[in-house]
Design a protein around this motif. Sequence first.
Motif, PDB file in Angstrom:
ATOM      1  N   GLN A 351      39.682  35.349  24.431  1.00  0.00           N
ATOM      2  CA  GLN A 351      40.909  34.588  24.653  1.00  0.00           C
ATOM      3  C   GLN A 351      41.052  34.158  26.105  1.00  0.00           C
ATOM      4  OE1 GLN A 351      44.122  37.010  23.194  1.00  0.00           O
ATOM      5  NE2 GLN A 351      43.743  36.476  21.048  1.00  0.00           N
ATOM      6  N   THR A 352      40.332  34.803  26.998  1.00  0.00           N
ATOM      7  CA  THR A 352      40.403  34.443  28.424  1.00  0.00           C
ATOM      8  C   THR A 352      39.374  33.378  28.792  1.00  0.00           C
ATOM      9  OG1 THR A 352      38.930  36.306  28.953  1.00  0.00           O
ATOM     10  CG2 THR A 352      41.295  36.703  29.075  1.00  0.00           C
ATOM     11  N   LEU A 353      38.655  32.879  27.796  1.00  0.00           N
ATOM     12  CA  LEU A 353      37.615  31.881  28.015  1.00  0.00           C
ATOM     13  C   LEU A 353      37.985  30.584  27.321  1.00  0.00           C
ATOM     14  CD1 LEU A 353      34.195  33.696  27.720  1.00  0.00           C
ATOM     15  CD2 LEU A 353      34.467  31.539  28.870  1.00  0.00           C
ATOM     16  N   VAL A 354      37.744  29.453  27.979  1.00  0.00           N
ATOM     17  CA  VAL A 354      38.018  28.138  27.391  1.00  0.00           C
ATOM     18  C   VAL A 354      36.719  27.562  26.825  1.00  0.00           C
ATOM     19  CG1 VAL A 354      38.850  25.797  27.807  1.00  0.00           C
ATOM     20  CG2 VAL A 354      39.873  27.726  29.038  1.00  0.00           C
ATOM     21  N   ASN A 355      36.765  27.189  25.552  1.00  0.00           N
ATOM     22  CA  ASN A 355      35.606  26.573  24.895  1.00  0.00           C
ATOM     23  C   ASN A 355      35.682  25.068  25.108  1.00  0.00           C
ATOM     24  OD1 ASN A 355      33.404  25.974  23.357  1.00  0.00           O
ATOM     25  ND2 ASN A 355      34.336  26.514  21.394  1.00  0.00           N
ATOM     26  N   LEU A 356      34.849  24.541  25.980  1.00  0.00           N
ATOM     27  CA  LEU A 356      34.908  23.125  26.345  1.00  0.00           C
ATOM     28  C   LEU A 356      34.112  22.273  25.366  1.00  0.00           C
ATOM     29  CD1 LEU A 356      34.400  23.519  30.185  1.00  0.00           C
ATOM     30  CD2 LEU A 356      36.494  22.718  29.062  1.00  0.00           C
ATOM     31  N   SER A 357      34.706  21.184  24.915  1.00  0.00           N
ATOM     32  CA  SER A 357      34.011  20.207  24.088  1.00  0.00           C
ATOM     33  C   SER A 357      33.246  19.244  24.985  1.00  0.00           C
ATOM     34  CB  SER A 357      35.015  19.437  23.238  1.00  0.00           C
ATOM     35  OG  SER A 357      35.881  18.687  24.090  1.00  0.00           O
ATOM     36  N   SER A 358      32.541  18.310  24.363  1.00  0.00           N
ATOM     37  CA  SER A 358      31.798  17.312  25.129  1.00  0.00           C
ATOM     38  C   SER A 358      32.746  16.471  25.985  1.00  0.00           C
ATOM     39  CB  SER A 358      30.999  16.419  24.182  1.00  0.00           C
ATOM     40  OG  SER A 358      30.319  15.411  24.904  1.00  0.00           O
ATOM     41  N   SER A 359      33.852  16.060  25.400  1.00  0.00           N
ATOM     42  CA  SER A 359      34.812  15.257  26.170  1.00  0.00           C
ATOM     43  C   SER A 359      35.484  16.104  27.245  1.00  0.00           C
ATOM     44  CB  SER A 359      35.868  14.660  25.236  1.00  0.00           C
ATOM     45  OG  SER A 359      36.545  15.682  24.512  1.00  0.00           O
ATOM     46  N   GLY A 360      35.702  17.395  26.950  1.00  0.00           N
ATOM     47  CA  GLY A 360      36.326  18.278  27.923  1.00  0.00           C
ATOM     48  C   GLY A 360      35.473  18.472  29.159  1.00  0.00           C
ATOM     49  N   ILE A 361      34.175  18.700  28.981  1.00  0.00           N
ATOM     50  CA  ILE A 361      33.295  18.898  30.133  1.00  0.00           C
ATOM     51  C   ILE A 361      33.121  17.585  30.884  1.00  0.00           C
ATOM     52  CG2 ILE A 361      31.111  18.470  28.940  1.00  0.00           C
ATOM     53  CD1 ILE A 361      31.611  21.303  31.439  1.00  0.00           C
TER      54      ILE A 361
END
Length: 463
Positions: A351-361
Motif C-alpha cells: 500500500q506504500t508503493l505506487v503502481n505506475l502505468s505507461s502513461s503515469g511513468i
Amino acid sequence: MAFSVASSSSSAISATNYSRSSELKALQIGSLRLLGRPAAVSLSQRRCSVKPVNAESKRNDSIVPLAAAIAESEVAEKIEVEDYEQLAKVLENSSPLEIMDKALEKFGNDIAIAFSGAEDVALIEYAKLTGRPFRVFSLDTGRLNPETYKFFDTVEDHYGIHIEYMFPDAVEVQALVRSKGLFSFYEDGHQECCRVRKVRPLRRALKGLRAWITGQREDQSPGTRSEIPVVQVDPVFEGMDSGVGSLIKWNPMANVEGQNAWNFLRAMNVPVNSLHSQGYVSIGCEPCTRPVLPGQHEREGRWWWEDARAKECGLHKGNLKHDDLAQLNGNGNGATYSNGAAGVADIFNSQTLVNLSSSGITNLLRLENRKEPWIVVLYAPWCQFCQGMENSYLELADKLAGSGVKVGKFRADGDQKEFAKQELQLGSFPTILLFPKHSSRPIKYPSEKRDVDSLMTFVSALR
C-alpha cells in the motif's frame, strides 16, 4: 566354433539352423547389458576413460549358442524400463545421501559427478560417505580463476581421487578467438563461447556415461531451476547408448537450501574454493563471474551484463521454458518477452508503493518541476534478481512513507521494454531511478548494492 546338436537321430545341424545361427553373429554385446548392473570398480579403474558400449573386447570366432541367445533375448524383452518420474516422486523427500547412494548403486562405473569447483564439492563428500566407488569429471574451459585450479588440486588430494578433465577443442577455440576476439561475449552474449568451451566438451563426456550427477538446487535460480526433480531422464544430452532417454540426470541436492548446503560443508570440514570468502557464490569462468553484493541473488554474479531470464550456460538447457529458449537462440542481450509471463505473480505489492502505468511513468518523466521526488524500480516479475530485492525495496517504501518521497514501480518488460530502454535508461532488470524535484532527467542508481541502507543513502543524498 560352429554350434551343433548331437542326437541319435541327427549328426549335423540343418542348413536352416546354421543360417539362423550365423545371423546371430551380428548381435551386439552391448544390447544385452540390460541384464545386469555394472560391477563396482576400484579407484584406479575410475581414473580411466569410459569406453563406449560398442568398444567391448572382441570375441573369437565362436558365437553365442542359438538356444542361449533366444532365451536371453526373451528375457531382455521382459525387462521394464525404469519410470524415473515415479522414482523422483519416491525420492523427493529423501536426503542427498540416500539419493546419491541410489544413483551409485544403480549405475556403478557408468555414472560420474560433474564438479564445477564451487559448492558442489558437497556431492563428492556425499559420494564418499556412501562407501561406494565413484567418479568425478570437470570441464576446464581454459578461462577459470587461478583459485579454482588450486581448488581442483586440493579436492584431489583430500579425497584421493583423480578428476577426469574435459577440454574444449583447440581448433574451435582458436577459430572463435581469431574471428571475434577474447571477449566477444560482452557484445553478443555468452552462449557461443559457452557452447565451444563447455557444452561440446560436456557432450563428449556424457557420451561415455549412462548417468551423471549435478549440484543443481531449486533455490539457485528461481527462473530456471525451481522445478528440477531429484532424478530425471536428461532432456538435452545423450548417453553411451545414444538416442532419447539414453542418459539419466541425478540432482541429489535439488531440494536443499543454499544455507543448509553450507552448513553441511562446514560440519564435515570440507575444503571449499577460496573465492567464496571473497563474495563469490556461483563460480564460473573468470571473465563472466564476479562477487554478489547485498540484495543480489547468487546467480546475479554470472553474466551480469545480460538479462536475467536465461542465466544458464547450456549445461542445464533443459531447465529453460520455451520463451527462455528463444532467448538462448538469440544473442542473449535483449529479447522481448510477452507482457505477463503465464503463471508469474506480480511483485513489489504494498500500500506504500505506487503502481505506475505507461502513461503515469511518461507524465512523471515529462514533469520539470515535481512537487516531491520519486524513486521508481523498473522490473519484471519473472526476474529472480527483482525478486531478490523485493524485501529491501518494500522496507524502503515503509521507511519513506510520510517523508515526502514517493516510492513507485513500473513493469518494464514485454511491450514496454523498448520504451524503457530508450527513455528510462533500462539496461537490465532491476533498474532503479530517482526523479528529483526541479530536474527533468531521472538519476539512475549506479550501484548493485540493493540493501535498504544503500538505497536510503542514495535517496537521502539526492532528494
